[in-house]
Design a protein around this motif. Structure first.
Motif: not given
Length: 325
Positions: A76-104
């Motif tokens: 959550i902190t990385d997202i708000f600071l603009g430092n979020y990096v999509i993990p390699e295993a989730l590269q094929n998933i849209p960033s908002e979905i991959s972030a949502g999955l990890l946070i959830a």
């Protein structure tokens, strides 16, 4: 109106199995005698070893839960600071979905573990093995029936396929329904562990299903197989808890509905017979008590706990999507 006219014949079997290792002589003993033996055997505090083990397990789960919370907060902190990096295993998933999955996943794991710790500690420190306040109420009820020579009207002993058991055959509209909870539920508080398991599995079903959907779009065979296995295991857990909940609810609901219906008939009959006012009022109070009972007899906190992790995981998706968009 005598007691027998206020009885309800039970269509749903309410069985009390005779526990292994507890002798019972059907010629010289009755249900109360047997219950007393169960009380002597099971109404004991948990052993110190069980409590120590429960504390160790809770401590380990606590560290895992803390790690899950830190994991979710970090993303959550990385997202708000603009430092979020999509993990390699989730590269094929849209960033908002991959972030949502990890946070959830982090939120769901944390909440599920917290409820599991509560259940383990409650079970180990505040309950006895196979005995509870509900069992005490039930014993009190049957002792009262025995004192007025009505015990045999309500409880029968029988053997089915070599299994010795007692069967509750009738129930009076004057009974407090809580007195027969031990016949309906296996765990006390009723369905505590079943609801906690559901609360733990629901968020992971959501995350696994969404992951499988995007893996299918990307033809990621490994992720599809892994998530399919997880979904199968989750549904297996659902089936076990769901069936236990349904069986208990069906018994409880049938009895409560029958008691309400019969109480209404009794009041109608008393009015037609122009019975005395106090008798009618007593039965009306009985009806009010029955109608006011919750449709599902478990503490509110447990009902809430079944939905909180799911709402938490969905909140994770919304936080991630809102932050990235």
């Amino acid at each position: 109106m005598n007691q027998l006219e206020k009885n309800i014949i039970l269509e749903e079997e309410l069985i009390w199995k005779i526990k292994k290792g507890i002798p019972y002589d059907k010629k010289s003993e009755n249900f109360i005698d047997y219950l007393q033996k169960e009380k002597e055997r099971f109404d004991q505090p948990r052993s110190i070893y069980q409590k120590i083990l429960a504390l160790l397990i809770s401590l380990i789960l606590g560290f895992i839960g803390l790690g899950s919370a830190i994991f979710a907060i970090g993303h959550i902190t990385d997202i708000f600071l603009g430092n979020y990096v999509i993990p390699e295993a989730l590269q094929n998933i849209p960033s908002e979905i991959s972030a949502g999955l990890l946070i959830a996943i982090g939120i769901a794991a944390f909440l599920g573990i917290i409820f599991s710790i509560v259940a383990i500690l409650y079970k180990s420190f505040f309950s006895q093995s196979n005995w509870s306040s509900y069992h005490e109420q039930m014993m009190s009820l049957f002792k009262r029936l025995e004192s007025v020579d009505l015990l045999d009207e309500y409880i029968d002993y029988n053997e089915v396929n070599g299994r010795k058991r007692f069967q509750l055959s009738k129930i009076s509209i004057d009974f407090e329904l809580e007195w027969i909870y031990p016949f309906i539920f296996d765990e006390f508080p009723p369905l505590l562990f079943e609801f906690l398991l559901l609360s733990f599995l629901l968020p992971f079903l959501v995350t696994s299903t969404i992951s499988s959907f995007f893996a299918l779009l990307q033809l990621d065979l490994f992720t599809i197989l892994l998530n399919s296995f997880l979904v199968v295991m989750i549904f297996f857990g659902f089936s076990q808890s769901g069936l236990a909940i349904y069986r208990s609810w069906k018994k409880y609901n049938l009895i409560l509905s029958s008691m309400i219906s019969n109480q209404q008939e009794v009041i109608h009959l008393l009015i037609l017979k122009k019975s005395d006012e106090m008798t009618i009022i007593r039965h009306q109070n009985n009806l009010t008590r029955l109608v006011s009972m919750h449709s599902y007899p478990i503490p509110q906190i447990i009902r809430i706990s079944a939905i909180i992790p799911l709402l938490g995981s969905l909140a994770g998706y919304l936080i991630a999507i809102a932050a990235i968009i």
